[in-house]
Design a protein around this motif. Structure first.
Motif, PDB file in Angstrom:
ATOM      1  N   ASP A 174      42.855  31.022  30.057  1.00 55.41           N
ATOM      2  CA  ASP A 174      41.498  31.567  30.091  1.00 55.41           C
ATOM      3  C   ASP A 174      41.304  32.580  29.047  1.00 55.41           C
ATOM      4  O   ASP A 174      41.811  33.492  28.702  1.00 55.41           O
ATOM      5  CB  ASP A 174      41.786  32.539  31.535  1.00 55.41           C
ATOM      6  CG  ASP A 174      40.446  33.467  31.783  1.00 55.41           C
ATOM      7  OD1 ASP A 174      39.421  33.519  30.972  1.00 55.41           O
ATOM      8  OD2 ASP A 174      40.490  34.017  32.831  1.00 55.41           O
ATOM      9  N   ASN A 175      40.361  31.918  27.974  1.00 58.36           N
ATOM     10  CA  ASN A 175      40.152  32.406  26.821  1.00 58.36           C
ATOM     11  C   ASN A 175      39.484  34.033  27.029  1.00 58.36           C
ATOM     12  O   ASN A 175      39.499  34.902  26.098  1.00 58.36           O
ATOM     13  CB  ASN A 175      39.139  31.601  26.027  1.00 58.36           C
ATOM     14  CG  ASN A 175      39.834  30.400  25.347  1.00 58.36           C
ATOM     15  OD1 ASN A 175      41.253  30.272  25.741  1.00 58.36           O
ATOM     16  ND2 ASN A 175      39.260  29.592  24.974  1.00 58.36           N
ATOM     17  N   ALA A 176      38.631  34.283  28.125  1.00 63.61           N
ATOM     18  CA  ALA A 176      37.947  35.646  28.201  1.00 63.61           C
ATOM     19  C   ALA A 176      39.219  36.535  28.391  1.00 63.61           C
ATOM     20  O   ALA A 176      39.103  37.687  28.168  1.00 63.61           O
ATOM     21  CB  ALA A 176      37.326  35.528  29.463  1.00 63.61           C
ATOM     22  N   LYS A 177      40.265  36.132  28.916  1.00 63.54           N
ATOM     23  CA  LYS A 177      41.396  37.049  29.238  1.00 63.54           C
ATOM     24  C   LYS A 177      42.380  36.864  28.062  1.00 63.54           C
ATOM     25  O   LYS A 177      43.568  37.785  28.138  1.00 63.54           O
ATOM     26  CB  LYS A 177      41.990  36.877  30.482  1.00 63.54           C
ATOM     27  CG  LYS A 177      41.088  37.230  31.826  1.00 63.54           C
ATOM     28  CD  LYS A 177      41.777  37.047  32.939  1.00 63.54           C
ATOM     29  CE  LYS A 177      40.989  37.506  34.157  1.00 63.54           C
ATOM     30  NZ  LYS A 177      41.616  37.323  35.485  1.00 63.54           N
ATOM     31  N   ASN A 178      42.300  35.821  27.176  1.00 57.42           N
ATOM     32  CA  ASN A 178      43.229  35.727  26.019  1.00 57.42           C
ATOM     33  C   ASN A 178      44.796  35.544  26.624  1.00 57.42           C
ATOM     34  O   ASN A 178      45.727  36.128  26.264  1.00 57.42           O
ATOM     35  CB  ASN A 178      43.458  36.965  25.288  1.00 57.42           C
ATOM     36  CG  ASN A 178      43.326  36.720  23.669  1.00 57.42           C
ATOM     37  OD1 ASN A 178      42.870  35.467  23.367  1.00 57.42           O
ATOM     38  ND2 ASN A 178      44.022  37.226  22.964  1.00 57.42           N
ATOM     39  N   THR A 179      44.629  34.550  27.804  1.00 57.94           N
ATOM     40  CA  THR A 179      45.668  34.353  28.521  1.00 57.94           C
ATOM     41  C   THR A 179      45.991  32.847  28.901  1.00 57.94           C
ATOM     42  O   THR A 179      44.999  32.128  29.153  1.00 57.94           O
ATOM     43  CB  THR A 179      45.824  35.202  29.569  1.00 57.94           C
ATOM     44  OG1 THR A 179      45.868  36.637  29.221  1.00 57.94           O
ATOM     45  CG2 THR A 179      47.294  34.917  30.480  1.00 57.94           C
ATOM     46  N   VAL A 180      47.225  32.370  28.761  1.00 56.36           N
ATOM     47  CA  VAL A 180      47.690  30.859  29.340  1.00 56.36           C
ATOM     48  C   VAL A 180      48.350  30.934  30.364  1.00 56.36           C
ATOM     49  O   VAL A 180      49.392  32.168  30.295  1.00 56.36           O
ATOM     50  CB  VAL A 180      48.210  30.518  27.934  1.00 56.36           C
ATOM     51  CG1 VAL A 180      48.831  29.038  28.459  1.00 56.36           C
ATOM     52  CG2 VAL A 180      47.210  30.064  27.016  1.00 56.36           C
ATOM     53  N   TYR A 181      48.617  30.275  31.422  1.00 57.49           N
ATOM     54  CA  TYR A 181      49.272  30.360  32.439  1.00 57.49           C
ATOM     55  C   TYR A 181      50.106  29.130  32.854  1.00 57.49           C
ATOM     56  O   TYR A 181      49.756  27.964  32.174  1.00 57.49           O
ATOM     57  CB  TYR A 181      48.329  30.506  33.524  1.00 57.49           C
ATOM     58  CG  TYR A 181      47.438  31.642  33.700  1.00 57.49           C
ATOM     59  CD1 TYR A 181      46.045  31.754  33.105  1.00 57.49           C
ATOM     60  CD2 TYR A 181      47.761  32.957  33.999  1.00 57.49           C
ATOM     61  CE1 TYR A 181      45.305  32.761  33.095  1.00 57.49           C
ATOM     62  CE2 TYR A 181      46.953  34.081  34.085  1.00 57.49           C
ATOM     63  CZ  TYR A 181      45.809  33.889  33.461  1.00 57.49           C
ATOM     64  OH  TYR A 181      44.892  35.057  33.496  1.00 57.49           O
ATOM     65  N   LEU A 182      51.230  29.284  33.146  1.00 54.58           N
ATOM     66  CA  LEU A 182      52.313  28.134  33.467  1.00 54.58           C
ATOM     67  C   LEU A 182      52.310  28.311  35.102  1.00 54.58           C
ATOM     68  O   LEU A 182      53.087  29.352  35.376  1.00 54.58           O
ATOM     69  CB  LEU A 182      53.411  27.836  32.573  1.00 54.58           C
ATOM     70  CG  LEU A 182      54.233  26.689  33.173  1.00 54.58           C
ATOM     71  CD1 LEU A 182      53.669  25.383  32.508  1.00 54.58           C
ATOM     72  CD2 LEU A 182      55.591  27.098  32.547  1.00 54.58           C
TER      73      LEU A 182
END
Length: 123
Positions: free
Chosen positions: A73-81
């Motif tokens: 989620d680039n808007a949140k500057n976050t990657v999830y696993l």
């Protein structure tokens, strides 16, 4: 300077699921490929999945079983696993890692590491 911070680890029962987060600070993740690795006690660090700046992803660990999902989620500057069907053998410290542009599965190719989040799978 980009910093990566993992969260979401903890204890889960066998068969359960977890979603781990890798948040970037100090710089945008837009041009960074983010990979997830794990390291169990006494074992080498192994690659799980990676997502490139263009959202292309590769699963390195048991890709045929489809237990891991990676997203960003680039808007949140976050990657999830997202990890499903967890087993005691999945117990490890999980790390996110980054380098510019393209995916990677070699931990020596990493420019940025998070501090890790511990996942324990136990009944």
């Amino acid at each position: 300077q980009l910093q990566l911070v993992e969260s979401g680890g903890g204890m889960v029962q066998p068969g359960g699921s977890l979603t781990l987060s890798c948040a970037g600070s100090g710089s945008t993740l837009d041009l960074i490929a983010i990979g997830w690795f794990r390291q169990a006690p006494g074992k080498e660090r192994e690659a799980i999945s990676c997502i490139s700046k263009n959202w292309a992803y590769t699963h390195y660990l048991e890709p045929e079983k489809g237990r891991f999902t990676i997203s960003r989620d680039n808007a949140k500057n976050t990657v999830y696993l997202r990890a499903n069907g967890l087993k005691p053998a999945d117990t490890a410290v999980y790390y996110c890692a980054g380098r510019p542009l393209e995916c990677f599965d070699d931990p020596t190719e990493v420019d940025y590491w998070g501090q890790g989040t511990r996942v324990t799978v136990s009944s």
